[in-house]
Design an enzyme around this catalytic site. Structure first.
Site, PDB file in Angstrom:
ATOM      1  N   CYS A   1       0.846  -1.186   0.000  1.00  0.00           N
ATOM      2  CA  CYS A   1       0.000   0.000   0.000  1.00  0.00           C
ATOM      3  C   CYS A   1       0.880   1.233   0.000  1.00  0.00           C
ATOM      4  O   CYS A   1       2.064   1.179   0.292  1.00  0.00           O
ATOM      5  CB  CYS A   1      -0.953   0.019   1.190  1.00  0.00           C
ATOM      6  SG  CYS A   1      -0.122   0.381   2.739  1.00  0.00           S
TER       7      CYS A   1
ATOM      8  N   CYS B   1       2.978   2.139   2.972  1.00  0.00           N
ATOM      9  CA  CYS B   1       4.221   1.378   3.179  1.00  0.00           C
ATOM     10  C   CYS B   1       5.424   2.228   2.753  1.00  0.00           C
ATOM     11  O   CYS B   1       6.525   2.096   3.286  1.00  0.00           O
ATOM     12  CB  CYS B   1       4.219   0.095   2.350  1.00  0.00           C
ATOM     13  SG  CYS B   1       2.856  -1.026   2.693  1.00  0.00           S
TER      14      CYS B   1
ATOM     15  N   CYS C   1      39.808 -23.802   2.516  1.00  0.00           N
ATOM     16  CA  CYS C   1      39.398 -23.812   3.922  1.00  0.00           C
ATOM     17  C   CYS C   1      38.343 -22.758   4.184  1.00  0.00           C
ATOM     18  O   CYS C   1      37.971 -21.987   3.293  1.00  0.00           O
ATOM     19  CB  CYS C   1      40.607 -23.567   4.822  1.00  0.00           C
ATOM     20  SG  CYS C   1      41.391 -21.969   4.477  1.00  0.00           S
TER      21      CYS C   1
ATOM     22  N   CYS D   1      39.053 -19.147   3.340  1.00  0.00           N
ATOM     23  CA  CYS D   1      38.837 -18.789   1.928  1.00  0.00           C
ATOM     24  C   CYS D   1      37.419 -18.244   1.753  1.00  0.00           C
ATOM     25  O   CYS D   1      37.195 -17.242   1.059  1.00  0.00           O
ATOM     26  CB  CYS D   1      39.015 -20.004   1.013  1.00  0.00           C
ATOM     27  SG  CYS D   1      40.642 -20.764   1.078  1.00  0.00           S
TER      28      CYS D   1
ATOM     29  N   ASP E   1      11.756  24.974 -34.780  1.00  0.00           N
ATOM     30  CA  ASP E   1      12.944  25.364 -35.530  1.00  0.00           C
ATOM     31  C   ASP E   1      12.774  24.823 -36.950  1.00  0.00           C
ATOM     32  O   ASP E   1      12.230  23.737 -37.140  1.00  0.00           O
ATOM     33  CB  ASP E   1      14.184  24.763 -34.874  1.00  0.00           C
ATOM     34  CG  ASP E   1      15.452  25.139 -35.601  1.00  0.00           C
ATOM     35  OD1 ASP E   1      15.631  26.332 -35.869  1.00  0.00           O
ATOM     36  OD2 ASP E   1      16.259  24.235 -35.884  1.00  0.00           O
TER      37      ASP E   1
ATOM     38  N   ASP F   1      16.926  20.913 -32.383  1.00  0.00           N
ATOM     39  CA  ASP F   1      17.804  19.756 -32.530  1.00  0.00           C
ATOM     40  C   ASP F   1      18.510  19.389 -31.237  1.00  0.00           C
ATOM     41  O   ASP F   1      19.280  18.447 -31.189  1.00  0.00           O
ATOM     42  CB  ASP F   1      18.833  19.985 -33.647  1.00  0.00           C
ATOM     43  CG  ASP F   1      19.737  21.190 -33.383  1.00  0.00           C
ATOM     44  OD1 ASP F   1      19.751  21.686 -32.240  1.00  0.00           O
ATOM     45  OD2 ASP F   1      20.429  21.623 -34.316  1.00  0.00           O
TER      46      ASP F   1
END
Length: 833
Positions: free
Chosen positions: A32, A35, A100, A103, A519, A718
């Site tokens: 909602c 929230c 191990c 790591c 333009d 442009d």
């Protein structure tokens, strides 16, 4: 805005670069609009969070934070502590040589410090890292590099692509809600029957003790409905309460929870209630939960359709590219393509990135980017756009823009940002929504007190029913969804038509325009001269005149000369070589062609050479009045004819101007060209007001003068030469072509160079704002009428009270109605001239 990023190999930020980190976090279970306030309030309390905005429709949190004070994992954990889920993508990476537990710690540490990683879990048993990350911030290549920086080799699992957890989570949530609905719906039937025994033959003859036993059984069943089908309401309400907030979950949880508690007490302790008030209404609990859950499921389904534009854009992106590396053709993931790579594209394949053709030719379908249905011919030197489809031939091209720099990536980012923005009209709804839930709770308490003290007997029952009905009928979601849903679809619709709308404010302003300034060069016209007329004197054919003119200009680089050469080629004329070329400054050119002296230039040059112009002088005046540039041609001392060149208007400019006028806009031409040429072009397209001979630096001043007349003005240019005027206008619109989309220069950018896009953009704006107003009216009308009726204002006049069951159904489908109405925009079709 201040903040800094810690430079390191894993953040990808070099030494000396400072600034805050901007991230977008997909949140997959926002239920909602209130929230939003809960999450924003919670995140803003975190040290190191500089700014936070949550968009309900996009289901995303936009967060700016200082990584020296807080990391991404902490932000995600904060959101998840509020019972919300953070989306993203997942990938599994195989890690070699893990020995191990240390790591694991080292790899997880480096991954969790990598920008964009939400979480990383390394499994030493399988030698894999499961990484949850934000693809908008990082990619698989960055993740593998991070692992390799701490001394491990990686292998990305073959043929496995990142899983789109966001879409997957939404689908999962929909299925979960439907399961909850089925459960609550099945239980609601017997609960309803037993709740109204006087309407059923067997039940109405039962004694009260037997009925209480049955009511007790339905109470247990209703509890399971609350526990299973309604658990997310109670979790959400508790999460909001912990952060001193209230939302839709609060209203549903209090309403159904109160009904269940009251009903249970009436069964367990009937003697404490006045006579006739000790009957339960477990049916309110079961049916309201079932209806609201169904409404949420339908809302999720409908909301999924609103993001189709983005899904289409993302679906255009190629997954792999065939590049030449070390003389070999290799297929690599799109993320690994580098600027300067030579890429091979075969028929039917997607072009992976932006670049320029270096070998071969083909036709390319660019409709998915520009909206133009006709394939575009591509040959050496031409630009190709990533995401477009190669149709016929094979070619090689050099990558010029990759990753987030490609036109398609920029378009996707702009559309996403725009869909997450807010229109000014949304601010009113936001302010009301922030006070909505507390106000409803106060109204519910007041309703209870009024009915309890002044209502007819049984006053307690009336008071409880009306208070619960007020809580259930109120729908903050309808208000919260009214604007962003329509905005999301409208901006997406623009993207489908090659129109990029920067934000909600630009979309809202576009529907209120009074005047539109165009333009001339490149906007109304093609922006480059082309051959328009060939007029000959007796004894010379059009082919002779054009062939000799093109031959003279063959060595020239002048735009008018190029137009003549291009015109001759289009007519299939073979152009011979020329020699002894000589430019005559201010007048024309001269050369020898096939042994003849050919002169091409103005009237003065012809008279100097002793030429007789005959009726060509009158023809020349007419051509000039039409905005064209006439050039006389002389062959061996005799005037042979006139060739006219002009910057011609685009095919659809006339129709586009006509539609703009029909939309009630005053159309103005603004140009630096001379007044005669400008007015000639204006006459052709149907423009009455012309502002000619205006220097680039004075264009913004002309826009100011129009605004001083009380007009809301759009400027179409442009996006480069017209930047000051675009900035001055209320809405700046830039026409781009291909990858040069001038996104930064304007409020609205047109990918294709068609003036028709301007009228389409205005029509989309008007349709979207009309849809938003319908949604807001519906949401305000529903709540302003529904809450008083639920409180019982009609009872003194009609003797009728609104049932909580009807209130639950109305609440459930009010937001669905808003979403459905917003989805009507998906059928929008622009008006054709």
């Amino acid at each position: 805005m201040s903040g800094r990023i810690i430079p390191s190999a894993t953040t990808g930020v070099p030494e000396g670069v400072a600034g805050a980190v901007h991230i977008e976090l997909p949140i997959v279970n926002l239920e909602c609009v209130t929230c939003v306030a809960t999450i924003e309030k919670s995140l803003k309390r975190l040290p190191g969070v500089i700014e936070c905005k949550v968009n309900f429709v996009n289901q995303k949190a936009f967060v700016v934070y200082d990584p020296a004070s807080i990391n991404l994992t902490d932000i995600v954990k904060n959101i998840e502590a509020l019972s919300y889920k953070v989306g993203g993508a997942e990938v599994r990476i195989i890690i070699k040589d893990m020995k191990c537990a240390s790591c694991v710690t080292r790899i997880e540490g480096v991954l969790n410090r990598t920008a964009g990683v939400i979480s990383a879990v390394v499994n030493p048993a399988t030698g894999e890292a499961l990484i949850h990350y934000l693809p908008e911030i990082t990619n698989i290549k960055n993740l593998t590099q991070a692992i390799e920086t701490v001394g491990y080799q990686t292998v990305t699992m073959p043929k496995e692509e990142p899983v789109d957890r966001e879409a997957e989570a939404h689908e999962k949530e929909y299925k979960s809600l439907m399961r909850k609905f089925y459960f609550a719906g099945v239980i609601s039937v017997p609960v309803m029957i037993i709740g109204y025994p006087k309407f059923f033959p067997v039940l109405k003859d039962m004694n009260i003790e037997m009925l209480r036993l049955l009511w007790g059984i339905t109470g247990i069943a209703a509890f399971f409905v609350l526990f299973y089908s309604g658990n997310h309401f109670f979790r959400g309400a508790w999460g909001a309460f912990k952060h001193r907030a209230a939302d839709m979950n609060t209203l549903i949880a209090i309403g159904t929870g109160t009904a269940w508690v009251y009903s249970s007490v009436t069964i367990l302790f009937p003697d404490i209630f006045p006579e006739g008030t000790s009957e339960p209404f477990y049916d309110v609990v079961a049916v309201v939960i079932a209806l609201v859950v169904l409404g949420q499921a339908l809302e999720i389904k409908a909301k999924g359709r609103t993001s189709e534009a983005i899904k289409k854009l993302m679906g255009m992106q190629a997954k792999t590219a065939r590049v030449i590396r070390d003389g070999q053709e290799v297929d690599i993931p799109i993320e690994e393509v580098l600027v300067g790579d030579t890429i091979i594209v075969r028929p039917g394949e997607k072009i992976p990135v932006d670049g320029n053709v270096v070998e071969g030719n083909s036709s390319v379908d660019e409709s998915m980017i520009t909206g133009e249905p006709i394939p575009v011919e591509k040959r050496e030197g031409d630009e190709v756009i990533g995401g477009t489809i190669n149709k016929t031939g094979s070619f090689k091209f050099i990558a010029k823009k990759v990753g987030k720099d490609t036109a398609l990536a920029q378009i996707i980012k702009m559309v996403q940002d725009a869909q997450g923005s807010k229109a000014p009209i949304a601010r009113m709804a936001d302010r009301i929504s922030s006070y909505f839930v507390p106000t409803v709770m106060i109204i519910s308490v007041v309703t209870f007190l009024v009915w309890y003290n002044f209502g007819p007997p049984p006053a307690l029952v009336f008071a409880l029913v009306t208070a619960v009905t007020v809580l259930i009928i109120a729908c903050p979601c309808a208000l919260g969804l009214a604007t962003p849903m329509s905005l999301m679809i409208g901006i997406g619709k623009g993207a489908e038509n090659g129109i990029l709308i920067r934000n909600g404010e630009a979309l809202e302003k576009a529907q209120a325009l009074d005047a539109i300034v165009l333009d001339k060069t490149g906007t109304i016209t093609l922006g480059k001269p082309s051959l328009t007329d060939v007029i000959t004197l007796e004894g010379f054919s059009e082919e002779d005149v054009l062939m000799n003119a093109a031959a003279v200009e063959k060595g020239s680089e002048h735009p008018l000369g190029e137009a003549i050469i291009e015109g001759a080629k289009e007519r299939g004329i073979s152009i011979p070589d020329s020699n002894k070329f000589k430019a005559i400054p201010g007048h024309g050119v001269q050369a020898e062609v096939m042994g003849k002296i050919v002169v091409l230039g103005n009237k003065k040059l012809m008279l100097q050479k002793g030429g007789v112009l005959s009726h060509l002088e009158e023809e020349s005046k007419k051509l000039a009045e039409g905005g064209k540039t006439p050039m006389y041609l002389m062959i061996d001392g005799k005037v042979a004819g006139i060739i006219a060149v002009a910057d011609t208007i685009k095919e659809d400019s006339v129709g586009a101007v006509k539609i703009m006028k029909e939309l009630g806009l005053e159309v103005v031409m603004l140009t630096g060209d001379n007044e005669r040429t400008a007015k000639a072009i204006a006459r052709q397209v149907g423009i009455e007001r012309v502002l000619a001979e205006v220097l680039p630096e004075d264009k913004a001043r002309q826009i100011q003068l129009l605004q001083a007349e009380g007009k809301t003005v759009a400027m179409v240019g442009d996006g480069i030469n017209d930047a000051p005027a675009l900035a001055q206008a209320d809405v700046g619109m830039a026409i781009g072509t291909g990858t040069d989309v001038a996104i930064e220069a304007s409020d609205i950018t047109f990918i294709k160079g068609s003036l028709k896009s301007v009228s389409t953009a205005i029509q989309i704006s008007k349709a979207t704002m009309k849809n938003i107003r319908e949604n807001l009216f519906g949401a305000f009308f529903y709540n302003s009428m529904g809450i008083p009726i639920a409180a019982g204002v009609l009872y003194p006049f009609t003797g009728v009270l609104l049932s909580p069951l009807i209130a639950g159904a109305a609440m459930a489908f009010s937001s669905v109605t808003v979403v459905t109405n917003a989805n009507r925009l998906r059928a929008f079709k622009p008006k054709e001239a």
